[in-house]
Every structure is written in C-alpha cells, then in structure tokens.
Design a protein around this motif. Structure first.
Motif, short mmCIF file in Angstrom:
data_model
loop_
_atom_site.label_atom_id
_atom_site.label_comp_id
_atom_site.label_asym_id
_atom_site.label_seq_id
_atom_site.Cartn_x
_atom_site.Cartn_y
_atom_site.Cartn_z
N GLY A 201 0.88 -1.31 0.11
CA GLY A 201 -0.13 0.13 -0.11
C GLY A 201 0.81 1.22 -0.10
N PHE A 202 1.89 1.26 0.70
CA PHE A 202 2.75 2.50 1.03
C PHE A 202 3.24 2.80 -0.41
CE2 PHE A 202 6.00 -0.65 1.64
CZ PHE A 202 7.19 -0.22 0.87
N LEU A 203 3.73 1.86 -1.15
CA LEU A 203 4.34 2.10 -2.57
C LEU A 203 2.98 2.50 -3.65
CD1 LEU A 203 6.63 2.30 -4.54
CD2 LEU A 203 6.53 -0.33 -4.78
N ARG A 204 1.99 1.97 -3.62
CA ARG A 204 0.93 2.39 -4.32
C ARG A 204 0.49 3.92 -4.18
NH1 ARG A 204 -3.29 -2.48 -5.62
NH2 ARG A 204 -1.71 -4.23 -5.73
N ASP A 205 0.48 4.03 -2.90
CA ASP A 205 -0.03 5.41 -2.59
C ASP A 205 1.42 6.61 -3.22
OD1 ASP A 205 -2.00 4.82 -1.25
OD2 ASP A 205 -1.06 4.82 0.87
N ALA A 206 2.44 5.93 -3.09
CA ALA A 206 3.51 7.04 -3.36
C ALA A 206 3.49 7.14 -4.94
CB ALA A 206 4.85 6.57 -3.00
N ALA A 210 2.63 10.25 -7.30
CA ALA A 210 3.78 10.68 -8.32
C ALA A 210 3.02 10.94 -9.71
CB ALA A 210 4.62 9.67 -8.41
N ALA A 211 1.91 10.11 -9.83
CA ALA A 211 1.12 10.28 -11.09
C ALA A 211 0.54 11.55 -11.17
CB ALA A 211 0.14 9.27 -11.13
N ARG A 212 -0.25 11.97 -9.86
CA ARG A 212 -0.91 13.25 -10.01
C ARG A 212 -0.02 14.52 -10.08
NH1 ARG A 212 -3.81 9.45 -8.34
NH2 ARG A 212 -3.23 9.21 -10.61
N THR A 223 8.37 5.91 -11.37
CA THR A 223 9.41 7.03 -11.65
C THR A 223 10.92 6.43 -11.38
OG1 THR A 223 9.57 8.25 -9.59
CG2 THR A 223 7.71 8.85 -11.33
N LEU A 224 11.98 7.31 -11.76
CA LEU A 224 13.27 6.93 -11.70
C LEU A 224 13.67 7.38 -10.37
CD1 LEU A 224 14.41 7.09 -15.40
CD2 LEU A 224 13.70 5.22 -14.10
N SER A 225 12.90 8.17 -9.73
CA SER A 225 13.12 8.43 -8.29
C SER A 225 13.63 6.95 -7.41
CB SER A 225 12.22 9.35 -7.49
OG SER A 225 12.46 9.59 -5.97
N VAL A 454 18.77 18.11 1.64
CA VAL A 454 17.76 17.83 0.59
C VAL A 454 17.49 16.52 0.39
CG1 VAL A 454 16.90 18.19 -1.67
CG2 VAL A 454 18.33 20.15 -0.56
N CYS A 455 16.52 15.79 0.52
CA CYS A 455 16.14 14.38 0.15
C CYS A 455 15.24 14.27 -1.16
CB CYS A 455 15.78 13.55 1.47
SG CYS A 455 16.92 13.99 2.78
N ASN A 456 15.08 12.74 -1.38
CA ASN A 456 13.84 12.53 -2.44
C ASN A 456 13.18 11.40 -2.05
OD1 ASN A 456 14.15 14.00 -5.23
ND2 ASN A 456 16.41 14.00 -4.47
N PHE A 457 12.46 11.57 -1.11
CA PHE A 457 11.50 10.59 -0.41
C PHE A 457 10.28 10.43 -1.21
CE2 PHE A 457 14.09 11.47 3.79
CZ PHE A 457 14.88 10.65 3.50
N ALA A 458 9.46 9.43 -1.18
CA ALA A 458 8.34 9.56 -1.97
C ALA A 458 7.21 10.49 -1.16
CB ALA A 458 7.82 8.19 -2.07
N LYS A 459 6.64 11.32 -2.01
CA LYS A 459 5.59 12.01 -1.13
C LYS A 459 4.38 11.25 -0.88
CE LYS A 459 3.86 16.63 -0.84
NZ LYS A 459 3.73 18.02 -1.47
N PRO A 460 3.73 11.28 0.34
CA PRO A 460 2.52 10.15 0.38
C PRO A 460 1.27 11.10 -0.12
CG PRO A 460 3.06 11.61 2.57
CD PRO A 460 4.31 11.97 1.52
N ALA A 461 0.24 10.12 -0.35
CA ALA A 461 -0.92 10.77 -0.58
C ALA A 461 -1.45 11.71 0.35
CB ALA A 461 -1.94 9.43 -0.93
N GLU A 462 -2.19 12.77 0.07
CA GLU A 462 -3.02 13.79 1.04
C GLU A 462 -3.51 13.10 2.21
OE1 GLU A 462 -3.46 17.46 2.16
OE2 GLU A 462 -2.67 17.01 0.06
N GLY A 463 -2.83 13.45 3.49
CA GLY A 463 -3.51 13.20 4.75
C GLY A 463 -2.86 11.79 5.38
N LYS A 464 -1.92 11.14 4.63
CA LYS A 464 -1.08 9.91 4.97
C LYS A 464 0.35 10.34 5.31
CE LYS A 464 -3.91 6.41 2.59
NZ LYS A 464 -3.84 5.18 1.90
N PRO A 465 0.73 9.59 6.19
CA PRO A 465 2.12 9.73 6.59
C PRO A 465 3.32 9.56 5.68
CG PRO A 465 1.32 7.86 7.92
CD PRO A 465 0.15 8.68 7.10
N ALA A 466 4.20 9.78 5.46
CA ALA A 466 5.44 9.67 4.60
C ALA A 466 6.11 8.36 5.45
CB ALA A 466 6.41 10.67 4.39
N LEU A 467 6.26 7.09 4.99
CA LEU A 467 6.66 6.09 5.52
C LEU A 467 7.94 5.84 4.72
CD1 LEU A 467 3.75 3.63 5.88
CD2 LEU A 467 4.62 5.30 7.58
#
Length: 696
Positions: A201-206, A210-212, A223-225, A454-467
């Motif tokens: 789920g965490f990867l699908r959210d990320a 990224a799609a949005r 993506t290539l991040s 500066v980092c490049n962590f996957a940004k979570p979906a709105e309202g969800k925590p970054a894991l």
C-alpha cells in the motif's frame, strides 16, 4: 548574461526570520543582474587587496580575502540551491551560462600575480608571523589554492588552464541537467491490478501521488526517483515490468539524443588529464588526491581492491542463495540485476522472518526526524524547534531553529524531504550561510550557520504519513550528520568552517551519525506504528538488528565497482570510449553479471556533474574506515551516548571544521588512527590481512 534590471536587494540583504533569505522576494529574473553586480563588486575588492600599497599582513591579505565577495556568495548560494532542488528552464539556461562565467572569474583571481605575491610572501615567512594553528591552516589553504589554480604557471599556460576550467564548468552543468532530463521524461504508467501485483500500500500511495504530480488524473506511475524505483524492483512480481523499469533507470545519460552524456564524459576526462599535466601532476587522480588523507591513487586502490575481493566473494554467495529461490519457484532464469532486490527481499523474509513492508509502517518520516534531533540533543546538547509560516524556496521545505544548551540560537536548519520533478535525484547537505567569527564590512561580527538537507523521499497521498525504508532512514541520518558538521562549527575563518575539510574526511560526521539510528533505545522510542502508535515489537526489532549486514556483498560490490571505475578514469590520460573503459575495469575485477555499478558512468553525477567527487568517490569507504572505528569508541564504553566520548566527538570532529589537520583531529578524539577491521566487521565481511595505505 546581460540585463538592465536593477539589483534586487533581497538577493544580498537577508532580513528574513533570524537572517534567512527572503525567498519569497527573489524572482528568477533577479539572478542575472545580481550576478553581474556581485561579480563586479568582488573583482573590485580583489583588486584593492592585490594592489594595497601596504606590506602584506595576515589581516590585510588573508582576512580580507576571507570576507571578500559576500554578495557573490549569497547570490550563488541562493542560485545553486534552487538549481539543485527546484529548477526550471530559466534557471537551467542561466546555469549553463553562469557556470563558465564563474569559472572565468575565479581563474582570474587565482592567476592574479600581485595577489599571489602577497600570499606567497606570507607563506614563506609564516613561521615568523606568530600565527595560530587555525590561521596557518587558512593561509595554507589560500596558498595551495592559488598554486593549484595555476599561479606559478607561465602566462600562456595560465590562459589555457582558465580555458579548461571554464569548459569543465559548462560540461558539468550540462551533465547534471541531462540526467535530470532523462529522469523527468520517463515514467511507466500502471493501471490494472495485474500490473500492481505484489506492490504494498505505501508504494501504491507514492506511485499514485507521483502520477498526480505528473498530471495524470488516475492510475499509478513508476518514476526513476530512487524512493520509488527501488521498492518497485523489490516488490513487483512482474519480472517484465521490473526489467523495463530497471533498464530505464540504468540508461539515464546514455539514451540517444540531446541528453546523452558520453561525449561530455569523454571531453571532461581529456580536459582533466590536460589540467593535471599543466599543474605538474602525472594524472588527474594524483592532482585531486594530493590534498587528501589518502594522498595517492596507490593508497586508494589498495583499500578498494582488498575490500573488493571480500565483497565479491560475499556477493557470489548471496547470488547463489537467490538462484536457489528462483529454482524453488520452478523458474530457470539466472539472477539478473532486475531480479536481485526482489529475491533478496524474499530471502530476508525467510532468514529473518520480516519484510521491508512489515518494517516500513514503523518508520514514519516525522518520527525519524525527531530521532535525528533527539540523538543530537543527547550527544551535543542542542535542541531543534520547528517554525511555521516562514517563506522558503518551495512549500515543502521546513524551517527549524537550533538552540545550544545555554539557550542561545546556534543555527537555522531547513529540511526539504520529498521528491519532485524539479529536483535532481539523490540527497545532499548544503548551506546558505556558514559559521565564522570575523567582522564583516556591514559591521556584523560572525554569522549564524544556515544549513539545509535535501532528500528525495516519495511524497505520500494527502492525509497519509510518509513512510520510509530502513535505507531512507539511514539517508536522513546521514545527511543530518553533514548538517550537524555545519551547525556545530566553531571556528573563526569561513574557509575552514563546517564541511570545509578534506574530501575523504567530510563523510566521517555523516556516516558516523548513521550508527545512532539503529541504537536499540532510539528505535524503541521512535520506531512506532503510524496507525496504532505501538512501538516496534521487540521480536521485529531484534530481527532488524540481526539483519544489519544482510546483502552486504551486493551493496559493497555496487559501491566499490563505481569507485574503481572512477579511479581508473582519472589515473590515466584521455579516454576514447568511456563505456569501453568501464567494461574493461568491470571485466578485469570480475564484476558479477547480476549486479551493476551503483552509478554507471553516464549518470555518475558525483564524478561528472562538477568535480567534487572526481577521483574521490572512494572517500565514502575511506570515511567508513573512520566512522566504524569512531563508533567503536562508544561501543567500548557500553554507552552509545557516553558523555565523555560525546564531548570529545563534538570538540575534535564536529566543531573544528578544517581548522586542524584531519589526522590530528581524529587522533585527538580516538587516541590513535583508525583500524580498518572495524569497517569490515560492520559490513559483515570476512576479516582480511592488514590493509595498507596512508591512514587506512
């Protein structure tokens, strides 16, 4: 770079929160006139120092140089910060223009005969000047900088060197932009469930986020991040999609068309070789290493080659185990690079009975940031307080005030954590302003360090925590270790402040800080489930700690092969076909076909996007020898936060910058030079014979 616009005061008069730049008042169009004005101002300052009729003194020459160019430093900090973390076509066009122009500017300073004569006179009489250790180090840095810039060369050779430096600056800018161009232009859209099979789920959210961000109204994109591509390669059951994504990832900079970097690499290596010869060095590696702890290419290659043998043997054992899993599934393909992460995750689950997806809910970005700050408070007595509502260069950037134990403001820290298409890949630390204690021309004495990560962590979906993954969490600690090096700096002169140290020493504070992430009491406190708040179960924690050296052969082969190729490129003359040389090196060392270099030549930004780590990628391992030995000092006390060792660490490593020779600072902290065995033990590699080399 011409413009009739007036200078925007916000570029140089930083009157935001505690002296932060007013990012909201700086526009892209301001940089061109700003650079024009600042370059002219700095040139006038340099001429005044060089042509001072008074006899050269440390104050009127070296100190004057230390505080000259303040406006240029400020504009450059703002510009290069944006070029790396939030660029656009306007900034990229200016980057291609300003990089060579700045090179010309600094070449002219380095070849100013009157100015060098003053520096040289001070250097020759330094023992009679009553200088402190720090002052002599600062004088040495300036003198060597002039010599390495060609101050002693005949005029015609100086002109050629300036031309080379200018060309190299332009090539480096283009190299990085090409890699970013390939990263931005590629994505793999997935929509049906079969394509998403195995993805947690965490990867699908990320991937949805990224799609949005890329303008897709639905679906998911790979993506290539690194924060998306690596977990996708780990969890996707679709071997065909893993192969497609992996090949795009490793092809960055090698694709046909405008973004192909191979011509840039070829020209860069030829120019670097010529530069080294002009300056009297056998090759560029010898030139770069002359001012480091390692000293010589031979010392570097001794360390790398001996570690390589152990790492390769370990990786082949790991590959055999992965091959066994493939066979168990009834498949008969070899372990390919796009298979490794997938089957390594399955093997880890079998060996240690936990998976990355089981661990990730316990590694919230917010909690890992808190852990970073807590460790710093326990070790060094500093405290971080977040400040809301302060304008930064992007809405995602966060601002923290950092206070010393006496309640005084010690530094400002900015954290920019999420990947976006306007940001280059990777993770780094830099500064808008470095700590020092000199009196400036505006009447201020000293400056507060303003440091950013500066980092490049996957940004979570709105309202969800970054894991985060465990590797992500280590990256956060690593970069914050660099930040502490800048924030804890306590020197007088800007040129030796914070990270102004030898390249193969600069990674010590960052790599050392990573160790505290996995100190049990830190994980017990901050590794809590994002939904329930429950701490990581002790059984899982024990498994995580037991698995610290899992897959060490793979990781060390990835890194060491890159470092060996870097050294090979720079230890010889011009290279006709960079990829042929890369292949020759990898074939010569027996590179397993199941693993690729961590940074293949066409996207090896450490080495070719500027020359910061050229003939210097080895330095991560050199520093690893130091950091493993340094953390052993705490382990030997039985307390990861031993106050005596922490005080020694702060006073001798984190606060002194480059004001003292790194060998002396390390011995002051540890009492001896480092033992490579601690590093090999940390990696889970077999003990080896004594490693030879300068200091490691």
């Amino acid at each position: 770079m011409s413009s009739d616009l007036p200078l925007n005061p916000a570029l140089v008069e930083w009157n935001g929160h505690h002296g932060l730049p007013r990012f909201d008042e700086v526009k892209d169009a301001d940089f061109s006139p700003g650079f024009n004005a600042a370059l002219a101002s700095h040139e006038a300052e340099i001429d005044a120092i060089a042509n001072n009729p008074a006899e050269a003194t440390f104050a009127n020459t070296v100190v004057a140089l230390e505080i000259a160019g303040d406006e240029l430093s400020r504009i450059s900090a703002l510009f290069w910060g944006k070029a790396g973390a939030h660029t656009n076509e306007t900034i990229q066009a200016l980057e291609r223009e300003i990089a060579p122009k700045l090179s010309r500017h600094y070449s002219k300073i380095g070849m100013n005969a009157a100015l060098f004569a003053r520096i040289d006179r001070l250097w020759e009489t330094r023992k009679e000047l009553g200088l402190t250790v720090e002052q002599e180090r600062v004088l040495e840095r300036h003198w060597k900088g002039f010599v390495r810039a060609g101050a002693k060369l005949p005029k015609i050779e100086q002109e050629r060197l300036a031309d080379i430096n200018e060309k190299l600056a332009g090539l480096g800018a283009r190299f990085g932009q090409n890699v970013l161009g390939d990263e931005k232009s590629w994505s793999l859209k997935l929509s049906d469930e079969a394509e998403l099979d195995g993805l947690p789920g965490f990867l699908r959210d990320a991937m949805a986020a990224a799609a949005r961000e890329r303008g897709e109204q639905d679906g998911y994109v790979v993506t290539l991040s690194r924060s998306i591509i690596e977990p996708f390669l780990t969890f996707s059951t679709r071997r065909d999609l893993r192969e497609q994504a992996f090949k795009a990832w490793v092809a960055r900079g090698e694709n046909p068309g405008e973004t192909n970097n191979l011509g840039i690499v070829r020209e860069t290596l030829a120019l670097r070789a010529e530069k080294a010869k002009l300056l009297g060095y056998e090759n560029f590696a010898a030139f770069k290493l002359d001012n480091t702890m390692a000293k010589t290419p031979e010392a570097v290659n001794t360390l790398l080659s001996q570690v390589w043998e152990k790492a390769r043997a370990k990786a082949l054992e790991e590959e055999a185990s992965l091959g066994g899993l493939i066979a168990e599934e009834g498949k008969n393909h070899e372990v390919m690079p796009w298979d490794w992460r997938h089957y390594a995750e399955k093997l880890r689950q079998r060996m240690f009975d936990f998976s990355e997806s089981e661990l990730k809910p316990y590694l919230q970005l917010e909690k890992v940031i808190e852990a970073c700050f807590d460790v710093a408070e326990r070790l060094f007595g500093i405290k971080a307080v977040e400040v809301k509502g302060v304008a930064t260069y992007h809405p995602d950037v966060r601002v923290f005030e950092v206070y010393d134990k006496d309640g005084s403001l010690k530094a400002l820290f900015l954290g920019d954590y999420f990947a976006r298409s306007s940001k280059r890949s990777g993770a780094w630390m830099s500064s808008f302003q470095s700590q020092h204690k000199l009196m400036l021309k505006n009447g201020r004495k000293g400056e507060l360090p303003i440091i950013y990560n500066v980092c490049n962590f996957a940004k979570p979906a709105e309202g969800k925590p970054a894991l985060l993954s465990l590797d992500d969490a280590k990256t956060l600690f690593h970069e914050f270790g660099h930040a502490l090096h800048g924030m804890l700096s306590d020197v007088t002169y800007p040129s030796v402040s914070g990270t102004g140290v030898a390249r193969d020493f600069v990674e010590l504070p960052s790599q050392l800080y990573e160790h505290w992430l996995t100190v049990p009491e830190i994980l017990e406190k901050y590794a809590v489930h994002y939904e329930t708040g429950a701490p990581m179960p002790k059984a899982l924690l024990d498994k995580v700690l037991a698995a610290r050296t899992f897959n060490a052969g793979f990781a060390t082969v990835e890194f060491t092969s890159s470092a060996l190729v870097d050294m090979a490129f720079h230890a010889d003359g011009p290279v006709g076909d960079p990829m042929a040389v890369q292949k020759q090196v990898l074939d010569g060392i027996g590179m397993p076909s199941s693993i690729v270099m961590r940074h293949a030549t066409p996207h090896f930004q450490h080495v070719f996007s500027g020359d910061g780590y050229s003939a210097g990628y080895y330095s991560y391992m050199w520093s690893e020898v130091l950091d493993a030995d340094a953390f052993s000092a705490f382990e030997e006390t039985g307390n990861a936060f031993d106050p005596v060792m922490a005080r020694k660490l702060k006073n001798n490593i984190y606060s002194v910058g480059g004001s003292i020779d790194p060998e002396e600072t390390y011995k002051a902290f540890r009492g001896k030079l480092p033992d490579p065995q601690a590093m090999l033990k940390k990696k889970g590699l077999a003990m080896v014979e004594e490693l030879t080399g300068s200091d490691a």
